[in-house]
Design a protein around this motif. Sequence first.
Motif, PDB file in Angstrom:
ATOM      1  N   LYS A   1      39.375  33.937 -72.735  1.00 34.47           N
ATOM      2  CA  LYS A   1      39.655  35.355 -73.061  1.00 34.47           C
ATOM      3  C   LYS A   1      40.685  35.914 -72.309  1.00 34.47           C
ATOM      4  O   LYS A   1      40.663  36.014 -71.030  1.00 34.47           O
ATOM      5  CB  LYS A   1      38.486  36.196 -73.027  1.00 34.47           C
TER       6      LYS A   1
ATOM      7  N   CYS B   1      44.667  42.094 -72.420  1.00 39.41           N
ATOM      8  CA  CYS B   1      45.864  42.698 -72.754  1.00 39.41           C
ATOM      9  C   CYS B   1      45.555  44.140 -72.299  1.00 39.41           C
ATOM     10  O   CYS B   1      44.982  44.886 -72.772  1.00 39.41           O
ATOM     11  CB  CYS B   1      46.201  42.470 -74.025  1.00 39.41           C
TER      12      CYS B   1
ATOM     13  N   LEU C   1      50.388  42.628 -77.036  1.00 40.57           N
ATOM     14  CA  LEU C   1      49.336  41.283 -77.524  1.00 40.57           C
ATOM     15  C   LEU C   1      50.185  40.370 -77.598  1.00 40.57           C
ATOM     16  O   LEU C   1      50.111  39.329 -77.479  1.00 40.57           O
ATOM     17  CB  LEU C   1      48.606  41.850 -78.709  1.00 40.57           C
ATOM     18  N   GLN C   2      51.725  40.596 -78.452  1.00 37.51           N
ATOM     19  CA  GLN C   2      52.440  39.654 -78.780  1.00 37.51           C
ATOM     20  C   GLN C   2      53.020  38.866 -77.467  1.00 37.51           C
ATOM     21  O   GLN C   2      53.013  37.674 -77.356  1.00 37.51           O
ATOM     22  CB  GLN C   2      53.450  40.235 -79.613  1.00 37.51           C
TER      23      GLN C   2
ATOM     24  N   ASN D   1      50.219  36.866 -76.175  1.00 38.02           N
ATOM     25  CA  ASN D   1      50.037  35.533 -77.223  1.00 38.02           C
ATOM     26  C   ASN D   1      51.184  34.287 -76.867  1.00 38.02           C
ATOM     27  O   ASN D   1      50.800  33.222 -76.830  1.00 38.02           O
ATOM     28  CB  ASN D   1      50.203  35.971 -78.466  1.00 38.02           C
TER      29      ASN D   1
ATOM     30  N   ASP E   1      41.824  31.751 -83.598  1.00 39.59           N
ATOM     31  CA  ASP E   1      41.524  32.598 -82.395  1.00 39.59           C
ATOM     32  C   ASP E   1      40.881  33.811 -82.841  1.00 39.59           C
ATOM     33  O   ASP E   1      41.071  34.268 -84.015  1.00 39.59           O
ATOM     34  CB  ASP E   1      42.766  32.809 -81.642  1.00 39.59           C
TER      35      ASP E   1
ATOM     36  N   GLU F   1      41.361  38.158 -82.302  1.00 35.55           N
ATOM     37  CA  GLU F   1      42.031  38.957 -81.416  1.00 35.55           C
ATOM     38  C   GLU F   1      40.865  40.467 -81.346  1.00 35.55           C
ATOM     39  O   GLU F   1      40.283  40.620 -82.480  1.00 35.55           O
ATOM     40  CB  GLU F   1      43.288  39.646 -82.272  1.00 35.55           C
TER      41      GLU F   1
ATOM     42  N   SER G   1      43.219  45.246 -75.281  1.00 31.04           N
ATOM     43  CA  SER G   1      43.098  44.492 -76.457  1.00 31.04           C
ATOM     44  C   SER G   1      42.800  43.020 -75.754  1.00 31.04           C
ATOM     45  O   SER G   1      43.024  43.000 -74.608  1.00 31.04           O
ATOM     46  CB  SER G   1      44.107  44.494 -77.292  1.00 31.04           C
ATOM     47  N   GLU G   2      42.418  41.956 -76.504  1.00 30.54           N
ATOM     48  CA  GLU G   2      42.254  40.812 -75.925  1.00 30.54           C
ATOM     49  C   GLU G   2      42.617  39.714 -77.056  1.00 30.54           C
ATOM     50  O   GLU G   2      42.589  40.056 -78.043  1.00 30.54           O
ATOM     51  CB  GLU G   2      40.558  40.483 -75.373  1.00 30.54           C
ATOM     52  N   ILE G   3      42.876  38.625 -76.535  1.00 30.35           N
ATOM     53  CA  ILE G   3      42.981  37.411 -77.602  1.00 30.35           C
ATOM     54  C   ILE G   3      41.909  36.237 -76.919  1.00 30.35           C
ATOM     55  O   ILE G   3      41.952  35.944 -75.657  1.00 30.35           O
ATOM     56  CB  ILE G   3      44.425  36.892 -77.362  1.00 30.35           C
ATOM     57  N   TRP G   4      41.231  35.702 -77.748  1.00 28.24           N
ATOM     58  CA  TRP G   4      40.183  34.698 -77.265  1.00 28.24           C
ATOM     59  C   TRP G   4      40.504  33.300 -78.255  1.00 28.24           C
ATOM     60  O   TRP G   4      40.867  33.223 -79.330  1.00 28.24           O
ATOM     61  CB  TRP G   4      38.820  35.122 -77.932  1.00 28.24           C
TER      62      TRP G   4
END
Length: 97
Positions: A36, A39, A47-48, A51, A72, A74, A88-91
């Motif tokens: 994880k 952001c 977020l971009q 990423n 993935d 978001e 926010s998060e990216i997994w």
Amino acid sequence: SNKDGVFRYLIAGAYRKGAVPEGLTLYTFPDMEWVKFSCTGPLPGALQSVNTKIFHEWLPNNQDFEIAMDADIEWYSEGDTSSQDYKSEIWIPVKRK
């Protein structure tokens, strides 16, 4: 994306048991490890940026992990998406090399 080159973007929520409403599909990810990435900052730029760093820096230079599947997640918090402190998060699903 998947094997036929089609990109699918899904909007989802956590399944909490009970009947799945008509028109919706229940999808279960296989058990796997996830990394994880947190952001902070306004969308979409913050977020971009994370990423891009994941796929151009973290993954290519990682000695331990590689992508486990073409997916993935978001995650978006509640609140003002244009705020400097928006979370926010990216997994990313990973497997050990």
